[in-house]
Design a protein around this motif. Structure first.
Motif, PDB file in Angstrom:
ATOM      1  N   PRO A 249       7.013   3.820 -10.838  1.00 32.31           N
ATOM      2  CA  PRO A 249       6.320   4.453 -10.328  1.00 32.31           C
ATOM      3  C   PRO A 249       4.915   3.806 -10.750  1.00 32.31           C
ATOM      4  O   PRO A 249       4.637   5.000 -10.004  1.00 32.31           O
ATOM      5  CB  PRO A 249       6.376   5.617 -11.976  1.00 32.31           C
ATOM      6  CG  PRO A 249       7.735   5.249 -12.090  1.00 32.31           C
ATOM      7  CD  PRO A 249       8.244   3.400 -11.705  1.00 32.31           C
ATOM      8  N   ALA A 250       4.245   3.535 -10.696  1.00 29.64           N
ATOM      9  CA  ALA A 250       2.673   3.208 -11.490  1.00 29.64           C
ATOM     10  C   ALA A 250       2.723   2.613 -10.320  1.00 29.64           C
ATOM     11  O   ALA A 250       1.415   2.886  -9.820  1.00 29.64           O
ATOM     12  CB  ALA A 250       2.318   2.001 -12.541  1.00 29.64           C
ATOM     13  N   LEU A 251       3.271   1.904  -9.326  1.00 23.07           N
ATOM     14  CA  LEU A 251       2.907   0.690  -8.367  1.00 23.07           C
ATOM     15  C   LEU A 251       2.506   2.100  -7.250  1.00 23.07           C
ATOM     16  O   LEU A 251       1.734   2.214  -6.378  1.00 23.07           O
ATOM     17  CB  LEU A 251       3.773   0.147  -7.478  1.00 23.07           C
ATOM     18  CG  LEU A 251       3.994  -0.857  -8.922  1.00 23.07           C
ATOM     19  CD1 LEU A 251       5.471  -2.075  -8.216  1.00 23.07           C
ATOM     20  CD2 LEU A 251       2.824  -1.929  -8.941  1.00 23.07           C
ATOM     21  N   LEU A 252       3.984   3.123  -6.942  1.00 28.43           N
ATOM     22  CA  LEU A 252       3.744   4.232  -6.362  1.00 28.43           C
ATOM     23  C   LEU A 252       2.541   5.004  -6.727  1.00 28.43           C
ATOM     24  O   LEU A 252       1.781   4.957  -5.607  1.00 28.43           O
ATOM     25  CB  LEU A 252       4.652   4.479  -6.143  1.00 28.43           C
ATOM     26  CG  LEU A 252       6.204   4.206  -5.525  1.00 28.43           C
ATOM     27  CD1 LEU A 252       7.419   5.551  -6.218  1.00 28.43           C
ATOM     28  CD2 LEU A 252       5.750   3.033  -4.240  1.00 28.43           C
ATOM     29  N   LEU A 253       2.405   5.487  -7.787  1.00 30.44           N
ATOM     30  CA  LEU A 253       1.228   6.722  -7.987  1.00 30.44           C
ATOM     31  C   LEU A 253      -0.243   5.671  -7.696  1.00 30.44           C
ATOM     32  O   LEU A 253      -1.221   6.130  -6.858  1.00 30.44           O
ATOM     33  CB  LEU A 253       1.031   6.270  -9.216  1.00 30.44           C
ATOM     34  CG  LEU A 253       0.199   7.432  -9.889  1.00 30.44           C
ATOM     35  CD1 LEU A 253       0.642   8.795  -9.487  1.00 30.44           C
ATOM     36  CD2 LEU A 253       0.240   8.145 -11.593  1.00 30.44           C
ATOM     37  N   THR A 254      -0.519   3.800  -7.965  1.00 31.16           N
ATOM     38  CA  THR A 254      -1.662   3.106  -7.558  1.00 31.16           C
ATOM     39  C   THR A 254      -2.133   3.335  -6.377  1.00 31.16           C
ATOM     40  O   THR A 254      -3.235   3.720  -5.748  1.00 31.16           O
ATOM     41  CB  THR A 254      -1.200   2.355  -8.039  1.00 31.16           C
ATOM     42  OG1 THR A 254      -1.114   1.481  -9.432  1.00 31.16           O
ATOM     43  CG2 THR A 254      -2.282   1.010  -8.023  1.00 31.16           C
ATOM     44  N   VAL A 255      -0.689   2.815  -5.104  1.00 27.51           N
ATOM     45  CA  VAL A 255      -0.995   2.778  -4.062  1.00 27.51           C
ATOM     46  C   VAL A 255      -1.586   4.703  -2.985  1.00 27.51           C
ATOM     47  O   VAL A 255      -1.614   4.830  -2.782  1.00 27.51           O
ATOM     48  CB  VAL A 255       0.658   2.255  -3.208  1.00 27.51           C
ATOM     49  CG1 VAL A 255       0.190   3.080  -1.757  1.00 27.51           C
ATOM     50  CG2 VAL A 255       0.411   0.841  -3.447  1.00 27.51           C
ATOM     51  N   PHE A 256      -0.718   5.141  -3.628  1.00 26.49           N
ATOM     52  CA  PHE A 256      -1.004   6.940  -3.600  1.00 26.49           C
ATOM     53  C   PHE A 256      -2.865   6.755  -3.633  1.00 26.49           C
ATOM     54  O   PHE A 256      -3.273   7.793  -3.055  1.00 26.49           O
ATOM     55  CB  PHE A 256      -0.005   7.454  -3.992  1.00 26.49           C
ATOM     56  CG  PHE A 256      -0.154   9.248  -4.016  1.00 26.49           C
ATOM     57  CD1 PHE A 256      -0.091   9.730  -2.520  1.00 26.49           C
ATOM     58  CD2 PHE A 256      -0.821   9.855  -4.551  1.00 26.49           C
ATOM     59  CE1 PHE A 256      -0.548  11.333  -1.885  1.00 26.49           C
ATOM     60  CE2 PHE A 256      -0.821  11.151  -4.213  1.00 26.49           C
ATOM     61  CZ  PHE A 256      -1.277  12.067  -3.311  1.00 26.49           C
ATOM     62  N   ALA A 257      -2.947   6.623  -4.900  1.00 27.79           N
ATOM     63  CA  ALA A 257      -4.404   7.656  -5.952  1.00 27.79           C
ATOM     64  C   ALA A 257      -5.602   6.084  -5.367  1.00 27.79           C
ATOM     65  O   ALA A 257      -6.255   6.196  -6.246  1.00 27.79           O
ATOM     66  CB  ALA A 257      -4.286   7.028  -6.521  1.00 27.79           C
ATOM     67  N   GLN A 258      -5.086   5.035  -4.611  1.00 28.03           N
ATOM     68  CA  GLN A 258      -6.157   3.449  -5.083  1.00 28.03           C
ATOM     69  C   GLN A 258      -7.431   4.524  -3.696  1.00 28.03           C
ATOM     70  O   GLN A 258      -8.280   3.735  -4.294  1.00 28.03           O
ATOM     71  CB  GLN A 258      -5.332   2.860  -3.518  1.00 28.03           C
ATOM     72  CG  GLN A 258      -5.457   3.414  -2.057  1.00 28.03           C
ATOM     73  CD  GLN A 258      -5.070   2.154  -1.232  1.00 28.03           C
ATOM     74  OE1 GLN A 258      -4.708   1.222  -1.249  1.00 28.03           O
ATOM     75  NE2 GLN A 258      -3.946   2.526  -0.057  1.00 28.03           N
ATOM     76  N   ARG A 259      -7.668   5.500  -3.082  1.00 26.69           N
ATOM     77  CA  ARG A 259      -9.167   5.844  -2.635  1.00 26.69           C
ATOM     78  C   ARG A 259      -9.762   6.170  -3.448  1.00 26.69           C
ATOM     79  O   ARG A 259     -10.885   5.951  -4.279  1.00 26.69           O
ATOM     80  CB  ARG A 259      -9.047   6.943  -1.120  1.00 26.69           C
ATOM     81  CG  ARG A 259     -10.032   6.978  -1.175  1.00 26.69           C
ATOM     82  CD  ARG A 259     -10.039   8.166   0.645  1.00 26.69           C
ATOM     83  NE  ARG A 259      -9.114   8.621   0.454  1.00 26.69           N
ATOM     84  CZ  ARG A 259      -8.972  10.445  -0.250  1.00 26.69           C
ATOM     85  NH1 ARG A 259     -10.752  11.038  -0.091  1.00 26.69           N
ATOM     86  NH2 ARG A 259      -8.612  11.350  -0.089  1.00 26.69           N
ATOM     87  N   TRP A 260      -9.121   7.222  -4.924  1.00 25.13           N
ATOM     88  CA  TRP A 260      -9.994   7.511  -5.710  1.00 25.13           C
ATOM     89  C   TRP A 260      -9.927   6.328  -6.484  1.00 25.13           C
ATOM     90  O   TRP A 260     -11.250   6.521  -7.219  1.00 25.13           O
ATOM     91  CB  TRP A 260      -8.702   8.352  -7.030  1.00 25.13           C
ATOM     92  CG  TRP A 260      -8.486   9.818  -4.981  1.00 25.13           C
ATOM     93  CD1 TRP A 260      -7.187  10.576  -5.387  1.00 25.13           C
ATOM     94  CD2 TRP A 260      -9.594  10.566  -4.251  1.00 25.13           C
ATOM     95  NE1 TRP A 260      -7.292  11.323  -3.943  1.00 25.13           N
ATOM     96  CE2 TRP A 260      -9.058  11.658  -4.099  1.00 25.13           C
ATOM     97  CE3 TRP A 260     -11.077  10.879  -4.856  1.00 25.13           C
ATOM     98  CZ2 TRP A 260      -9.319  12.560  -3.079  1.00 25.13           C
ATOM     99  CZ3 TRP A 260     -11.340  11.743  -3.888  1.00 25.13           C
ATOM    100  CH2 TRP A 260     -10.476  12.822  -2.685  1.00 25.13           C
TER     101      TRP A 260
END
Length: 271
Positions: A249-260
């Motif tokens: 979950p943490a990795l997926l959330l990081t990838v999804f929100a990397q621009r922010w």
């Protein structure tokens, strides 16, 4: 020029191996038998299996542990945003830098400093015997992590909003709450995304408070992973599978929100 580009790409390759190597090794080991992991660490010809993952849900109530982690991390993140966004706005508009520093002290202090008082409080109010109360104590304890983080991530975003935009709404009779809710908060939406992402990741990965406060019905994933390591018995395959599910979950959330996240890291650097 070619040599320079070659050096840059070589540096990228080194960083990729350093940062992604352990993650790929964890994922690969989670698909191997325990005997293959302990017998030959880098045997790429060993068979792959999903047995480690199926054993997690057969031997443990792993679905419940996943739900516990989402309840605690999600609850503390949402509550941290609800309390942290207005606090950050007041700190910026009222120029209360000292108050902001006081909230930061809680984040700078080691977590062990809070464990004993929280444990005594949990015993006094009957936390170990009540699931709902135990969830509440864990969420409040994790606010020590998420609330200061939310405040200090949102402060630069509120500082970037020109005060003249808010002052223009005074003509229509907007009060402070309306200016915050209708003007400042929508303009700080990228900061809210950053605060949500980082707060969730920090809370999700933190295990000290759960180790001391959680009962057997509210244990999160980070604590249950220790069941795979014991004296004379090491289930490395199960540990790698559990670590993969914990990290996902943490990795997926990081990838999804990397621009922010990039904007949050550089927020306030240029005025």
């Amino acid at each position: 020029m070619t040599k320079r580009l070659g050096g840059v790409y070589a540096a990228y390759l080194v960083f990729a191996v350093v940062f992604f190597g352990p993650v790929l090794f964890m994922l690969w080991s989670s698909l191997r038998n325990n005997v293959d992991i302990t017998g030959s660490l880098f045997d790429i010809g060993s068979p792959l299996t999903l047995e480690n993952f199926t054993n997690l849900f057969e031997r443990f109530a792993f679905g419940r542990y996943i739900a516990n982690s989402f309840i605690v991390a999600g609850g503390s993140t949402i509550l941290g945003l609800v309390l942290g966004a207005p606090a950050a706005y007041v700190i910026v508009r009222r120029k209360l830098a000292a108050l902001g520093f006081v909230t930061l002290l809680a984040r700078m202090a080691p977590g062990v400093l809070f464990v004993l008082p929280l444990f005594v409080l949990s015993i006094r109010v009957g936390g170990p015997d009540s699931v709902a109360l135990n969830y509440t104590l864990l969420i409040v304890a994790h606010l020590i992590i998420t609330l200061p983080l939310c405040i200090w991530l949102l402060v630069p975003f509120f500082e970037e909003i020109p005060i003249s935009i808010e002052e223009s709404t005074l003509i229509d009779g907007a009060n402070a709450w309306q200016r915050f809710r209708r003007i400042a908060l929508p303009l700080a939406l990228p900061g809210l995304s950053v605060a949500l992402t980082l707060s969730f990741i920090f809370s999700w990965n933190y295990f000290l408070f759960a180790l001391a406060l959680a009962n057997e019905r509210t244990l999160p994933l980070t604590v249950i992973a220790f069941n795979f390591i014991g004296q004379g018995s090491n289930d490395f395959g199960g540990l790698m599978a559990a670590s993969t599910l914990i990290s996902a979950p943490a990795l997926l959330l990081t990838v999804f929100a990397q621009r922010w996240l990039v904007r949050g890291i550089t927020g306030g650097a240029v005025k």
